[in-house]
Design a protein around this motif. Structure first.
Motif, PDB file in Angstrom:
ATOM      1  N   SER A 126     -45.249  -0.079 112.175  1.00  0.00           N
ATOM      2  CA  SER A 126     -46.567   0.327 112.677  1.00  0.00           C
ATOM      3  C   SER A 126     -46.685   1.844 112.747  1.00  0.00           C
ATOM      4  CB  SER A 126     -46.841  -0.279 114.057  1.00  0.00           C
ATOM      5  OG  SER A 126     -46.080   0.341 115.076  1.00  0.00           O
ATOM      6  N   VAL A 127     -45.563   2.554 112.557  1.00  0.00           N
ATOM      7  CA  VAL A 127     -45.565   4.020 112.516  1.00  0.00           C
ATOM      8  C   VAL A 127     -45.732   4.531 111.087  1.00  0.00           C
ATOM      9  CG1 VAL A 127     -44.169   6.084 113.010  1.00  0.00           C
ATOM     10  CG2 VAL A 127     -44.137   4.158 114.590  1.00  0.00           C
ATOM     11  N   LEU A 128     -45.359   3.711 110.090  1.00  0.00           N
ATOM     12  CA  LEU A 128     -45.418   4.145 108.691  1.00  0.00           C
ATOM     13  C   LEU A 128     -46.611   3.590 107.933  1.00  0.00           C
ATOM     14  CD1 LEU A 128     -41.733   3.657 107.434  1.00  0.00           C
ATOM     15  CD2 LEU A 128     -42.694   5.581 108.697  1.00  0.00           C
ATOM     16  N   ASN A 129     -47.246   2.551 108.450  1.00  0.00           N
ATOM     17  CA  ASN A 129     -48.228   1.822 107.648  1.00  0.00           C
ATOM     18  C   ASN A 129     -49.582   2.519 107.621  1.00  0.00           C
ATOM     19  OD1 ASN A 129     -49.446   1.269 110.121  1.00  0.00           O
ATOM     20  ND2 ASN A 129     -48.964  -0.910 110.115  1.00  0.00           N
ATOM     21  N   ALA A 130     -50.526   1.901 106.911  1.00  0.00           N
ATOM     22  CA  ALA A 130     -51.882   2.455 106.792  1.00  0.00           C
ATOM     23  C   ALA A 130     -52.796   1.992 107.909  1.00  0.00           C
ATOM     24  CB  ALA A 130     -52.488   2.090 105.438  1.00  0.00           C
ATOM     25  N   MET A 131     -52.222   1.388 108.958  1.00  0.00           N
ATOM     26  CA  MET A 131     -52.937   1.063 110.192  1.00  0.00           C
ATOM     27  C   MET A 131     -54.021   0.012 110.018  1.00  0.00           C
ATOM     28  SD  MET A 131     -53.174   4.999 111.531  1.00  0.00           S
ATOM     29  CE  MET A 131     -52.916   5.643 109.884  1.00  0.00           C
ATOM     30  N   VAL A 132     -54.004  -0.716 108.909  1.00  0.00           N
ATOM     31  CA  VAL A 132     -55.036  -1.730 108.669  1.00  0.00           C
ATOM     32  C   VAL A 132     -54.858  -2.882 109.652  1.00  0.00           C
ATOM     33  CG1 VAL A 132     -55.967  -3.388 107.017  1.00  0.00           C
ATOM     34  CG2 VAL A 132     -55.253  -1.105 106.246  1.00  0.00           C
ATOM     35  N   TYR A 133     -55.939  -3.235 110.322  1.00  0.00           N
ATOM     36  CA  TYR A 133     -55.927  -4.336 111.279  1.00  0.00           C
ATOM     37  C   TYR A 133     -56.646  -5.520 110.645  1.00  0.00           C
ATOM     38  CZ  TYR A 133     -56.449  -6.951 115.642  1.00  0.00           C
ATOM     39  OH  TYR A 133     -56.379  -7.924 116.618  1.00  0.00           O
ATOM     40  N   ALA A 134     -55.855  -6.468 110.157  1.00  0.00           N
ATOM     41  CA  ALA A 134     -56.394  -7.686 109.553  1.00  0.00           C
ATOM     42  C   ALA A 134     -55.550  -8.858 110.028  1.00  0.00           C
ATOM     43  CB  ALA A 134     -56.377  -7.586 108.026  1.00  0.00           C
TER      44      ALA A 134
END
Length: 625
Positions: free
Chosen positions: A145-153
């Protein structure tokens, strides 16, 4: 603070308008200014890494990522329980907070830097060095969750109903929706007031406050193709939407920030950073998990667990650690001289979302996200002082869930997802080539000719692959990375579904909304695909097998299932079959991968898993809300 701002302004004057100099300064400036923003606006400090640990805790959690941080936070709500969270990496820092700098986090000390093994049974990743795709995974508090593109799906309702139908009671959509809502603090009122969202939870969710004009064109194109613009996390999934993200006031909201910082003063919660677990201690006679061996500061250490050991090391780390501890396929473990405690299908059933990278379109208008246009001192100052502007962009401006001819006929369970980005692969070409591992010869042939062209891209992703892979050990040494064989495209239908998705993407470019910008596909073929005519099945299959692109969603390697499922590793309460006081709570327990990005579902699994533990130790009357 004014002195620091003055020095930053002075540095900006000194570098003038040289875009290369500005680009080099931005990470440093952003780090310094974001740190000042914390001092000024954010009362939540980082949690402390406890140096002197207790010899025994009620619960020892291995992995402080998207699930582990949630579990630690929720279990420590019980004041008389002691909880230890072991995390192999460091804490997040100020750079990790800046959405537009997420590309700088991969291949850093916060990344495990995994790679797939070269393909054997199928062809994929052929445009990458050594035919190996990079698989970044978070080695940091907050994990991926620190490296990702923060997409909430969240995935599709039918994903979870299918889990229950396979023999996993309590995992249907109606059962897990309350856990999505429990976590959520949605900052968009039109979403928060619906039955599918919530406000007041730990995890902040919001739409990105800045986007290019092409984001509107993307939504309008969806309408022109017959799709609805909707909340794809709501009643129905099929459609187009502006991306919802795990973002707070324009900054990344990792699970460490969301779930651990607010509870950092709890005396019953200890966090040990830079502490890599190497083995779960199990009593061979009673089959009971007793504790964990780990390495910290170069020294071997042991901690005991009075109640449970909880494994939240992810779809790669969890099966690796189980197998190192004697839990896994008997023949495989014996081949490495690892004493077998329990013969289970650990490491099998590996699934991932995979698609075609570099699917690029050219337009004429200067409106896309390019480094030269937006990385400037003025943009940095807007980010700091107003928490707005291009630096809040995480690159994925829109999502779509579409149906190919292989999807269910009712149109309610789409089989392809689009990530829409209004940016060029050349915008930060060195970093992109580094992240993907693309061969220089491929980049120079296919993408370098684009030069400074204005481009946008779609990433078509296969949502429910039929091909599955495996995680296996290369060595009994815990510091030797496991063998990662994703086994992409062994089922022909996976390729055919992606090709259908690609053609829907071409139709997006051909809509009036994009034609007004003179949108057209970039047709330069990969060097090994030159013999195929553009837009034939053979052309797209060759392209997919070369620029194989994953957004790093490995799941399902410790499959949840009923006792009569020979492939199951954990039961529906996430306990490992045949062992006592040992659970897995992370993406590896998914029976099948969800139809969408995995971070939000993993947080849900953390929430539900923590409640299962509370129910088992406090009684079935435990209140879940």
């Amino acid at each position: 603070m004014s002195a620091v701002l003055a020095s930053v302004a002075g540095a900006a004057l000194n570098i003038g308008t040289n875009p290369l100099a500005i680009a080099g300064l931005v990470p440093i400036v952003a780090a310094g200014l974001t740190f000042l923003r914390y001092l000024r606006f954010d009362p939540e400090d980082h949690p402390v890494s406890v140096q002197k640990l207790l010899p025994e805790y009620d619960f020892v959690i291995i992995g402080g990522g998207s699930a582990g941080a949630v579990v630690a936070s929720r279990l420590s709500e019980i004041a008389n329980w002691t909880v230890l969270l072991l995390e192999a990496g460091p804490d997040e820092n100020e750079v990790t907070d800046v959405p537009s700098l997420l590309g700088y986090l991969q291949l850093s000390n916060m990344d495990w830097m995994y790679q797939t093994s070269p393909p054997t049974d199928s062809q994929y990743c052929l445009a990458m060095i050594g035919d190996r795709c990079n698989w970044p995974r978070g080695k940091v508090l907050g994990g991926s969750s620190v490296l990702n593109a923060m997409v909430y799906a969240r995935g599709n309702k039918r994903d979870y109903d299918a889990w229950e139908a396979q023999g996993n009671p309590g995992w249907s959509y109606k059962d897990i929706l309350p856990y999505f809502r429990k976590s959520e603090d949605n900052r968009n009122p039109y979403l928060a007031r619906t039955d599918y969202h919530n406000s007041g939870g730990y995890l902040t969710v919001q739409e990105v406050p800045w986007r290019t004009p092409l984001a509107v064109a993307f939504l309008q194109a969806g309408k022109e193709l017959g799709y609805d613009v909707r909340d794809c996390n709501g009643e129905k999934q099929t459609g187009f939407m502006i991306t919802q993200t795990t973002m707070r006031r324009g900054h990344r909201c990792s699970t460490a920030k969301a779930f651990l910082r607010p509870v950092r003063h709890r005396e019953n919660l200890h966090i040990a950073l830079n502490s890599q677990a190497t083995k779960i201690i199990i009593d061979r006679r009673t089959k009971r998990a007793l504790g964990v061996k780990f390495v910290r500061s170069g020294r071997n250490k042991v901690v005991r667990a009075k109640r449970e050991v909880i494994l939240s090391a992810g779809a790669i780390g969890s099966p690796q650690l189980l197998m190192l501890s004697g839990i896994g396929p008997k023949e495989h473990l014996e081949s490495l001289n690892i004493p077998v405690i329990s013969d289970l299908k650990v490491g099998y059933n590996l699934q991932d979302h995979v698609g075609l990278g570099g699917f690029t379109f050219i337009i004429d208008d200067p409106i896309t996200f390019t480094r030269n246009r937006y990385q400037s001192i003025n943009v940095v100052m807007e980010y700091l002082l107003r928490e707005k502007g291009p630096m809040t962009s995480q690159g994925v401006e829109g999502l779509a869930f579409v149906n190919t001819k292989y999807a269910p006929k009712d149109g309610l369970w789409p089989d392809v997802q689009f990530h829409f980005a209004a940016s060029s692969i050349n915008s930060d070409s060195d970093q992109i080539r580094k992240i993907t591992g693309m061969r220089d010869s491929v980049y120079n042939t296919v993408y370098k000719p684009l030069g400074d062209a204005e481009t946008w891209s779609l990433l078509p992703l296969l949502l429910r692959p039929k091909s599955t892979g495996r995680i296996s050990l290369k060595s009994s040494n815990p510091f030797v990375y496991p063998d990662i064989n994703p086994n992409y495209f062994t089922h022909k239908e996976d390729i055919l579904t992606l090709i259908e998705g690609i053609r829907i993407g071409l139709n997006v470019s051909d809509t009036p909304s994009f034609k007004r910008f003179n949108s057209r596909p970039h047709k330069m073929p990969f060097p090994s695909c030159e013999q195929y005519e553009f837009d034939t099945d053979e052309y797209w299959e060759c392209s997919i097998r070369h620029f194989t692109f994953t957004i790093y969603h490995p799941t399902s390697t410790c499959k949840m299932g009923p006792e009569n499922d020979g492939d199951a590793v954990v039961n529906p309460r996430l306990k490992i079959y045949g062992l006592e006081n040992l659970r897995v709570i992370d993406a590896s327990i998914m029976p099948n991968i969800v139809s969408g990005n995995t971070n939000a579902p993993v947080i849900m699994i953390g929430e539900k898993g923590a409640d299962l533990i509370k129910e088992d130790w406090l009684g079935q009357h435990f209140r879940k809300t």
